[in-house]
Design a protein around this motif. Structure first.
Motif, mmCIF file in Angstrom:
data_model
loop_
_atom_site.group_PDB
_atom_site.id
_atom_site.type_symbol
_atom_site.label_atom_id
_atom_site.label_comp_id
_atom_site.label_asym_id
_atom_site.label_seq_id
_atom_site.Cartn_x
_atom_site.Cartn_y
_atom_site.Cartn_z
ATOM 1 N N CYS A 94 0.102 18.655 -24.613
ATOM 2 C CA CYS A 94 -0.004 18.689 -26.072
ATOM 3 C C CYS A 94 -1.449 18.843 -26.519
ATOM 4 C CB CYS A 94 0.602 17.413 -26.654
ATOM 5 S SG CYS A 94 2.338 17.186 -26.208
ATOM 6 N N SER A 95 -1.632 19.070 -27.805
ATOM 7 C CA SER A 95 -2.971 19.311 -28.352
ATOM 8 C C SER A 95 -3.882 18.091 -28.240
ATOM 9 C CB SER A 95 -2.878 19.751 -29.815
ATOM 10 O OG SER A 95 -2.291 18.738 -30.605
ATOM 11 N N ASP A 96 -3.317 16.908 -27.989
ATOM 12 C CA ASP A 96 -4.135 15.708 -27.788
ATOM 13 C C ASP A 96 -4.436 15.473 -26.302
ATOM 14 O OD1 ASP A 96 -1.607 14.987 -26.975
ATOM 15 O OD2 ASP A 96 -1.472 13.186 -28.206
ATOM 16 N N ASN A 97 -4.235 16.502 -25.480
ATOM 17 C CA ASN A 97 -4.475 16.474 -24.026
ATOM 18 C C ASN A 97 -3.562 15.519 -23.278
ATOM 19 O OD1 ASN A 97 -6.557 18.413 -23.812
ATOM 20 N ND2 ASN A 97 -8.000 16.928 -24.653
ATOM 21 N N LYS A 98 -2.418 15.175 -23.840
ATOM 22 C CA LYS A 98 -1.455 14.309 -23.164
ATOM 23 C C LYS A 98 -0.254 15.131 -22.744
ATOM 24 C CE LYS A 98 -2.854 10.134 -25.523
ATOM 25 N NZ LYS A 98 -2.469 9.100 -26.476
ATOM 26 N N GLN A 99 0.316 14.732 -21.607
ATOM 27 C CA GLN A 99 1.506 15.391 -21.096
ATOM 28 C C GLN A 99 2.704 14.493 -21.371
ATOM 29 O OE1 GLN A 99 1.488 16.129 -16.907
ATOM 30 N NE2 GLN A 99 3.329 17.355 -16.976
#
Length: 197
Positions: A72-77
Motif C-alpha cells: 500500500c501507499s503507506d509502505n505496508k503489506q
C-alpha cells in the motif's frame, strides 16, 4: 540494473507466498491463473483503501508462477490471505480441490480437506469505522472471539452499557436461523406434499 520497484515486488512476492497453500501453478490452466491475477490486481487497491489513501506502491501478479505483490501507499503489506478474490484465496481453494481429488472415494478424507483447511478470513480484522444516524459518535473497531457472529456495524459488541441487548438478540436470531432454517424449509415442503395427497 534492477529497479527498486522490482526488488520490492520480489520481496513482497516471497513474503506473500510463504503464507499460502502451495500448488503447482502448471496444475491450473493458464487462462484460470490469468483470471486469478486479474482478481488479485483488482483487490489490492480496495484492500489498501481500508487503511490508507492513494494507489498501492506495488500491485502486480505473475500468472506463470502465481506470485504477487501488494504494498500500500503507506509502505505496508496487508494480509491478503484474509480476503477473497486474491491469489492466496484461489490457491487455497485449488489446494482443497486437489486434496479432495487425491482422496478418491474416501469421504472422511475429502471432508478433512475442506474442514481442516478453511480458505479466506476466519476472524477478520475490522479496520474501518462506521457511524449510524442513531449513534452519537463513530463506532470504533472491536476485537471479537473467533466464535462470534458479525451482526452489526463495527464497534457493535452486541450489548451496550445501557443494557440494550439488541446485538445479542440479533446474533441469537442468526444462530437460530442457521441452525434450524433447513428444518423449517423441510417441514414446509413436507406439509406442501401432504396437502397434495
Amino acid at each position: 540494473m534492477v529497479s527498486f520497484r522490482s526488488t520490492l515486488l520480489a520481496l513482497a512476492s516471497v513474503i506473500a507466498v510463504t503464507a499460502d497453500y502451495v500448488i503447482n501453478p502448471d496444475s491450473v490452466p493458464l487462462s484460470t491463473r490469468i483470471s486469478w491475477c486479474n482478481d488479485q490486481k483488482s483487490s489490492c487497491p480496495k484492500i489498501c483503501l481500508q487503511t490508507t489513501t492513494g494507489q498501492p506502491i506495488v500491485n502486480d501478479c505473475d500468472p506463470e508462477h502465481l506470485t504477487y505483490g501488494c504494498v500500500c501507499s503507506d509502505n505496508k503489506q496487508p494480509n491478503i490471505s484474509e480476503y477473497t478474490l486474491t491469489i492466496p484465496y484461489h490457491t487455497c481453494i485449488e489446494w482443497g480441490n486437489q486434496c479432495v481429488t487425491g482422496c478418491g472415494t474416501d469421504n472422511l478424507c475429502a471432508a478433512d480437506c475442506r474442514e481442516d483447511h478453511p480458505c479466506g478470513a476466519q476472524n477478520p480484522t475490522r479496520v474501518n469505522t462506521t457511524s449510524t444516524s442513531a449513534a452519537s459518535s463513530t463506532a470504533a473497531p472491536t476485537s471479537s472471539s473467533s466464535n462470534s457472529v458479525f451482526d452489526g456495524f463495527a464497534g457493535d459488541s452486541g450489548s451496550s452499557s445501557s443494557g440494550n441487548n439488541a446485538g445479542q438478540n440479533a446474533a441469537g436470531a442468526l444462530r437460530f436461523g442457521s441452525s434450524y432454517g433447513l428444518a423449517v424449509v423441510a417441514a414446509g415442503m413436507f406439509a406442501g406434499f401432504a396437502l397434495l395427497i
